[in-house]
Motif scaffolding. Structure first.
Motif, PDB file in Angstrom:
ATOM      1  N   TRP A 122      51.393  51.480  43.824  1.00 42.21           N
ATOM      2  CA  TRP A 122      51.489  53.177  43.871  1.00 42.21           C
ATOM      3  C   TRP A 122      52.541  53.535  45.904  1.00 42.21           C
ATOM      4  O   TRP A 122      52.005  53.416  46.488  1.00 42.21           O
ATOM      5  N   ASN A 123      53.982  53.312  45.928  1.00 49.81           N
ATOM      6  CA  ASN A 123      54.815  53.469  46.835  1.00 49.81           C
ATOM      7  C   ASN A 123      55.349  54.841  46.721  1.00 49.81           C
ATOM      8  O   ASN A 123      55.960  55.480  45.554  1.00 49.81           O
ATOM      9  N   LEU A 124      54.654  55.669  47.589  1.00 51.00           N
ATOM     10  CA  LEU A 124      54.860  57.196  47.911  1.00 51.00           C
ATOM     11  C   LEU A 124      56.154  57.785  48.215  1.00 51.00           C
ATOM     12  O   LEU A 124      56.296  57.573  49.763  1.00 51.00           O
ATOM     13  N   ALA A 125      57.173  56.905  48.015  1.00 54.37           N
ATOM     14  CA  ALA A 125      58.598  57.090  48.514  1.00 54.37           C
ATOM     15  C   ALA A 125      59.758  57.162  47.150  1.00 54.37           C
ATOM     16  O   ALA A 125      59.070  56.187  45.848  1.00 54.37           O
ATOM     17  N   PRO A 126      60.806  57.254  47.036  1.00 55.17           N
ATOM     18  CA  PRO A 126      61.195  57.749  48.148  1.00 55.17           C
ATOM     19  C   PRO A 126      61.672  58.566  48.844  1.00 55.17           C
ATOM     20  O   PRO A 126      61.245  60.011  47.834  1.00 55.17           O
ATOM     21  N   VAL A 127      62.197  59.273  50.017  1.00 61.96           N
ATOM     22  CA  VAL A 127      62.364  60.165  50.140  1.00 61.96           C
ATOM     23  C   VAL A 127      63.587  61.094  49.039  1.00 61.96           C
ATOM     24  O   VAL A 127      65.249  60.309  49.348  1.00 61.96           O
ATOM     25  N   ALA A 128      63.469  62.061  48.497  1.00 62.27           N
ATOM     26  CA  ALA A 128      64.434  62.378  47.234  1.00 62.27           C
ATOM     27  C   ALA A 128      65.158  63.980  48.097  1.00 62.27           C
ATOM     28  O   ALA A 128      66.114  64.331  47.948  1.00 62.27           O
ATOM     29  N   ASP A 129      64.848  63.545  49.690  1.00 62.46           N
ATOM     30  CA  ASP A 129      64.827  65.712  49.785  1.00 62.46           C
ATOM     31  C   ASP A 129      66.772  65.560  50.497  1.00 62.46           C
ATOM     32  O   ASP A 129      67.597  64.214  51.120  1.00 62.46           O
ATOM     33  N   ILE A 130      67.515  66.515  51.024  1.00 62.65           N
ATOM     34  CA  ILE A 130      68.719  66.508  51.876  1.00 62.65           C
ATOM     35  C   ILE A 130      68.565  66.636  53.161  1.00 62.65           C
ATOM     36  O   ILE A 130      67.886  67.933  53.572  1.00 62.65           O
ATOM     37  N   ASN A 131      68.901  65.467  53.844  1.00 65.24           N
ATOM     38  CA  ASN A 131      69.404  66.288  55.546  1.00 65.24           C
ATOM     39  C   ASN A 131      70.342  67.858  55.698  1.00 65.24           C
ATOM     40  O   ASN A 131      71.427  67.346  55.852  1.00 65.24           O
ATOM     41  N   SER A 132      69.983  68.717  54.839  1.00 64.27           N
ATOM     42  CA  SER A 132      70.488  70.132  55.000  1.00 64.27           C
ATOM     43  C   SER A 132      71.158  70.243  56.299  1.00 64.27           C
ATOM     44  O   SER A 132      70.996  71.391  57.262  1.00 64.27           O
ATOM     45  N   ASN A 133      69.553  70.565  56.992  1.00 62.90           N
ATOM     46  CA  ASN A 133      69.679  71.462  58.605  1.00 62.90           C
ATOM     47  C   ASN A 133      69.156  70.018  59.247  1.00 62.90           C
ATOM     48  O   ASN A 133      68.471  69.373  59.829  1.00 62.90           O
ATOM     49  N   PRO A 134      70.101  70.156  60.203  1.00 65.38           N
ATOM     50  CA  PRO A 134      70.147  69.249  61.630  1.00 65.38           C
ATOM     51  C   PRO A 134      68.779  69.352  62.449  1.00 65.38           C
ATOM     52  O   PRO A 134      68.587  68.712  63.127  1.00 65.38           O
ATOM     53  N   ASN A 135      68.468  70.732  62.470  1.00 63.68           N
ATOM     54  CA  ASN A 135      67.241  71.267  62.915  1.00 63.68           C
ATOM     55  C   ASN A 135      65.808  70.379  62.622  1.00 63.68           C
ATOM     56  O   ASN A 135      64.804  70.611  63.637  1.00 63.68           O
ATOM     57  N   ASN A 136      65.948  70.288  61.391  1.00 68.67           N
ATOM     58  CA  ASN A 136      64.659  69.637  60.532  1.00 68.67           C
ATOM     59  C   ASN A 136      64.373  67.789  61.631  1.00 68.67           C
ATOM     60  O   ASN A 136      64.713  67.847  61.685  1.00 68.67           O
ATOM     61  N   PRO A 137      62.659  68.382  62.555  1.00 68.68           N
ATOM     62  CA  PRO A 137      61.889  67.995  62.858  1.00 68.68           C
ATOM     63  C   PRO A 137      61.096  66.043  62.095  1.00 68.68           C
ATOM     64  O   PRO A 137      60.599  65.708  62.260  1.00 68.68           O
ATOM     65  N   ILE A 138      61.043  66.756  60.842  1.00 66.92           N
ATOM     66  CA  ILE A 138      59.815  65.677  60.093  1.00 66.92           C
ATOM     67  C   ILE A 138      61.239  64.793  58.793  1.00 66.92           C
ATOM     68  O   ILE A 138      60.585  64.567  58.305  1.00 66.92           O
ATOM     69  N   ILE A 139      62.419  65.373  58.252  1.00 64.69           N
ATOM     70  CA  ILE A 139      62.371  64.800  57.393  1.00 64.69           C
ATOM     71  C   ILE A 139      64.234  64.785  58.392  1.00 64.69           C
ATOM     72  O   ILE A 139      64.076  62.812  58.386  1.00 64.69           O
TER      73      ILE A 139
END
Length: 522
Positions: A122-139
């Motif tokens: 079980w691979n806990l990926a992929p990230v489906a989040d969108i890089n919509s905030n340039p100040n995001n420290p974790i995505i």
């Protein structure tokens, strides 16, 4: 399924719990892990260690489990994230720079081959989040970009490759962690967008993945008032689960993000968060801070549990274990993997993802970043997170090993004092080339720092008139303001990207020995 029809409520609930397992702590905690397997947990989420040891542990723990265990691992950019001997791939943001979703397919395919060799299915990926905030420290560069359609193409390529190897994947972090400026390992972020905006943006990759048959989706530790006005974290919210089940028609495994994370553990301690997630409708309760305390809390509140809901969760877990082959004895005959061949593929991919730009148009870009025999250089590593020191040391060693040039190396951060500036000025005066390597990767308990204005001005003065090469191993904004003749934007601090950058700068034409029959893209 017939073997497990007679299971009672307590056994079904225990099967939903997936504790943390640190491979490097096996000898110290062996009896504890065995106890958990005997209690009937569904599996473990594994961290850090050696591949051979992981294989040994997986097979040993299965001897103590009535139902075969499912081992999960976060391997977003390759199994090397948790097992250094394995293959490292560039982070998702860098892979997206290649404009080729086939690279996501290769990353997923090779990760699956390597993970299965030691019992991880079980691979806990992929990230489906969108890089919509340039100040995001974790995505940030963990996402495949800011366009939901493009992100969907990459995550579906990733899912397809895993399917071909009967490896479970997991879209995360529902309903979307991209538009935050807070790390949910530290405190609870709030997504202040409307339902219409979520539907047009954040939810698009999740819709695409569901249509493509993704087997699991991870709930983020996020407050999303547009879905649940009570600001209950999505990972503990029945309304968020209802959105997935009823509106989006997802019938796979819903898994929480790690329940040990501060954003929920602090607010709902001693097993309460685990119980809330379960009653909200999550199927897999991932990494409670104290799994035994979590089980006890649930059993003390057993009268509040919905038997039908628990049975449905139990069946989903068993069905996915069957699909992987776990119920057919695959753990007794684990496949092998071609690690050397895979690592070479990782480096080849990394070379294709690095963006190289000059301060002004030139037809001889290579001459700007490639060292000549007469060059001496200062490698100045700028650490925006001191935890990246080991990465900086790794790159320094790689680069030095590939060049015959004189090299000075210094590691600095925003706290550089007057004595440090004097040493740095002296070192710069003795070299005609300055390589400015910047490190800031999205990782747990991180904040997004910037090079201070004072340090930025000092470094730019230092590199004036020199052959200056900026190498960005960090977030897209990490090297903003640095002057350069040429910039190598790796957007990833994995070992393959570091090797690729070292190749570029040193001019190495080393034969990496790629196998001619490697054709992993569909």
């Amino acid at each position: 399924m017939s073997n497990y029809v007679s299971y009672g409520l307590e056994k079904k609930i225990t099967q939903m719990i997936f504790p943390r397992l640190n491979v490097n702590e096996w000898e110290e905690k062996k009896n504890f892990y065995i106890k958990l397997a005997e209690l009937g947990v569904g599996g473990f989420c594994v961290f850090f260690g050696e591949i051979d040891k992981m294989r040994e542990i997986a097979q040993e723990l299965n001897k103590h489990a009535e139902i075969p265990l499912l081992f999960a691992c976060d391997m977003e950019h390759g199994m090397a994230m948790r097992f250094p001997e394995a293959t490292a791939f560039p982070r998702a943001g860098a892979i997206a720079n290649s404009n080729n979703p086939g690279n996501a397919y290769i990353c997923s395919k090779i990760t699956a081959l390597e993970a299965k060799s030691c019992g991880i299915f079980w691979n806990l990926a992929p990230v489906a989040d969108i890089n919509s905030n340039p100040n995001n420290p974790i995505i940030n560069i963990r996402a495949y970009g800011s366009n939901p359609i493009n992100v969907s193409a990459y995550i579906n390529a990733y899912i397809d490759a895993a399917k071909s190897e009967r490896m479970l994947t997991c879209l995360k972090h529902f309903p979307g962690h991209g538009d935050t400026d807070i790390d949910s390992h530290i405190s609870l972020p709030t997504i202040n967008t409307t339902m219409a905006e979520l539907t047009r943006n954040e939810l698009v990759p999740f819709f695409a993945g569901i249509k493509n048959g993704v087997p699991s989706i991870m709930l983020g530790h996020l407050a999303v008032p547009a879905i649940d006005e009570s600001n209950t974290p999505a990972s503990l919210s029945s309304k968020v689960v209802e959105l997935l089940r009823e509106k989006m028609k997802f019938d796979g495994i819903i898994v929480t993000d790690a329940l040990e994370m501060h954003s929920v553990e602090t607010a709902y301690p001693n097993g309460e968060a685990t119980f809330m997630a379960m009653t909200a409708g999550a199927d897999v309760l991932l990494m409670p801070e104290n799994p035994v305390a979590a089980m006890d809390y649930i059993l003390n509140h057993i009268s509040e549990v919905n038997d039908t809901q628990i049975s449905a969760s139990f069946h989903r877990i068993i069905n996915q274990k069957r699909w992987c082959g776990l119920l057919d004895g695959i753990m007794d005959k684990l496949p092998t993997a071609s690690f050397q061949e895979h690592r070479e593929m990782g480096i080849k991919m990394a070379k294709s993802t690095i963006q190289i730009t000059a301060d002004k148009p030139t037809a001889e870009l290579e001459k700007l970043y490639q060292l000549e025999e007469e060059d001496s250089f200062l490698l100045l590593s700028i650490l925006l997170d001191d935890r990246n020191l080991s990465k900086a040391m790794e790159f320094a060693q790689l680069l030095q090993s590939m060049t015959a040039n004189n090299c000075d190396t210094m590691f600095i951060n925003n706290a550089l004092d007057a004595d440090g500036r004097n040493l740095l000025s002296e070192a710069a005066s003795e070299n005609n080339t300055i390589i400015l390597a910047v490190y800031q990767s999205p990782s747990s308990f991180s904040v997004q720092a910037k090079i201070s204005e004072e340090l930025l001005a000092f470094i730019n003065t230092l590199s004036a008139g020199k052959k200056s090469i900026v190498v960005n191993f960090g977030l897209s904004s990490a090297c903003a303001g640095l002057s350069y003749r040429v910039k190598l934007n790796a957007l990833s601090d994995d070992s393959s990207s570091m090797f690729a950058v070292s190749n570029f700068i040193s001019g190495s034409e080393e034969d990496l020995g790629f196998a001619s029959d490697v054709n992993l893209v569909k």
